[in-house]
Design a protein around this motif. Structure first.
Motif, PDB file in Angstrom:
ATOM      1  N   SER A  56       0.808  -1.216   0.000  1.00  0.00           N
ATOM      2  CA  SER A  56       0.000   0.000   0.000  1.00  0.00           C
ATOM      3  C   SER A  56       0.847   1.276   0.000  1.00  0.00           C
ATOM      4  N   SER A 112     -11.561   2.766  -4.591  1.00  0.00           N
ATOM      5  CA  SER A 112     -10.201   2.630  -4.093  1.00  0.00           C
ATOM      6  C   SER A 112      -9.214   3.176  -5.129  1.00  0.00           C
ATOM      7  N   HIS A 154      -5.883   3.108  -4.918  1.00  0.00           N
ATOM      8  CA  HIS A 154      -4.804   2.135  -5.133  1.00  0.00           C
ATOM      9  C   HIS A 154      -5.221   1.105  -6.191  1.00  0.00           C
ATOM     10  N   SER A 155      -6.461   0.635  -6.083  1.00  0.00           N
ATOM     11  CA  SER A 155      -6.950  -0.374  -7.028  1.00  0.00           C
ATOM     12  C   SER A 155      -7.101   0.197  -8.431  1.00  0.00           C
ATOM     13  N   SER A 156      -7.655   1.395  -8.528  1.00  0.00           N
ATOM     14  CA  SER A 156      -7.908   1.965  -9.851  1.00  0.00           C
ATOM     15  C   SER A 156      -6.616   2.247 -10.607  1.00  0.00           C
ATOM     16  N   SER A 185      -4.493  -4.234  -4.370  1.00  0.00           N
ATOM     17  CA  SER A 185      -5.928  -4.027  -4.139  1.00  0.00           C
ATOM     18  C   SER A 185      -6.405  -4.802  -2.918  1.00  0.00           C
ATOM     19  N   ARG A 213      -5.675  -3.251   0.510  1.00  0.00           N
ATOM     20  CA  ARG A 213      -6.524  -2.155   0.980  1.00  0.00           C
ATOM     21  C   ARG A 213      -7.678  -2.677   1.830  1.00  0.00           C
ATOM     22  N   VAL A 263     -12.990  -1.570  -3.834  1.00  0.00           N
ATOM     23  CA  VAL A 263     -11.909  -2.172  -4.616  1.00  0.00           C
ATOM     24  C   VAL A 263     -12.419  -2.623  -5.980  1.00  0.00           C
ATOM     25  N   ILE A 312     -11.073  -1.344  -9.584  1.00  0.00           N
ATOM     26  CA  ILE A 312     -10.575  -2.249 -10.623  1.00  0.00           C
ATOM     27  C   ILE A 312     -11.303  -1.987 -11.948  1.00  0.00           C
TER      28      ILE A 312
END
Length: 201
Positions: free
Chosen positions: A58, A134, A136-138, A168, A171, A182, A186
């Motif tokens: 992360s 999210s 981080h996920s995107s 992902s 998170r 998440v 994605i």
């Protein structure tokens, strides 16, 4: 006959107007219940080793988001490879646009973080901002999708999506994003990368 048809049409329209919000609320409630169950289960089964890995992923995801297009650009310049430079632009544009869209959606939706919404969800740390989707996920999935599209080889695709998927998952594991956050991240990242495919050669 015309009056009867109109009467039934109005009745049908009134029923649809009533049912649709009720169904939406019910669906949202079911998603929220699922989200809560997953988050509580993850929190109850944390281990120090897994937590350390999740924190590492992360905290360092930006190195992949920025490092991948930067490495392609440098490689393209050194090798005088136009295609590699254009692929760098494709990956960078995909990730940057995804990041901007994520911020916009966060601002519009303003979903509270899991630990704010439900006091039974204990996070490893308390993240700021809002929860959906999210980021981080995107961005990681945007980077992974764009890179895999530019270089469709198994030895590129496998590590790219392993990194994006693990980031992902981290998170949720850390208690700062719901599964639905998440999943939305994605979808956003992957969709943006696919829509921007014409940029690459």
């Amino acid at each position: 006959m015309k009056f009867v048809c109109n009467k039934y049409f109005l009745l049908f329209f009134a029923v649809i107007q009533f049912i649709t919000p009720v169904q939406c609320i019910k669906a949202q409630s079911q998603i929220q219940q699922f989200d809560d169950r997953v988050m509580i289960n993850l929190a109850e089964n944390r281990t120090p080793a897994q937590t350390e890995v999740a924190l590492f992923l992360s905290r360092n995801y930006m190195y992949g988001d920025i490092g991948v297009p930067a490495a392609l650009l440098v490689g393209g310049i050194i090798r005088n490879d136009r295609q590699m430079r254009e692929n760098s632009l494709y990956v960078a544009s995909s990730t940057a646009i995804t990041y901007g869209l994520t911020l916009l959606i966060k601002h519009l939706v303003k979903r509270p973080r899991p630990f704010v919404q439900n006091i039974n969800i204990i996070p490893v740390y308390r993240a700021g901002s809002t929860s959906f989707p999210s980021g981080h996920s995107s961005t990681t999935f945007s980077t992974a999708t764009a890179l895999s599209s530019a270089y469709p080889k198994w030895y590129v695709i496998a590590p790219a999506f392993l990194w994006a998927g693990a980031t992902s998952y981290s998170r949720m594991y850390l208690g700062v994003h719901y599964p639905s956050d998440v999943a939305a991240g994605i979808a956003l990242g992957t969709g943006t990368a696919l829509l921007l495919q014409p940029i690459k050669r």
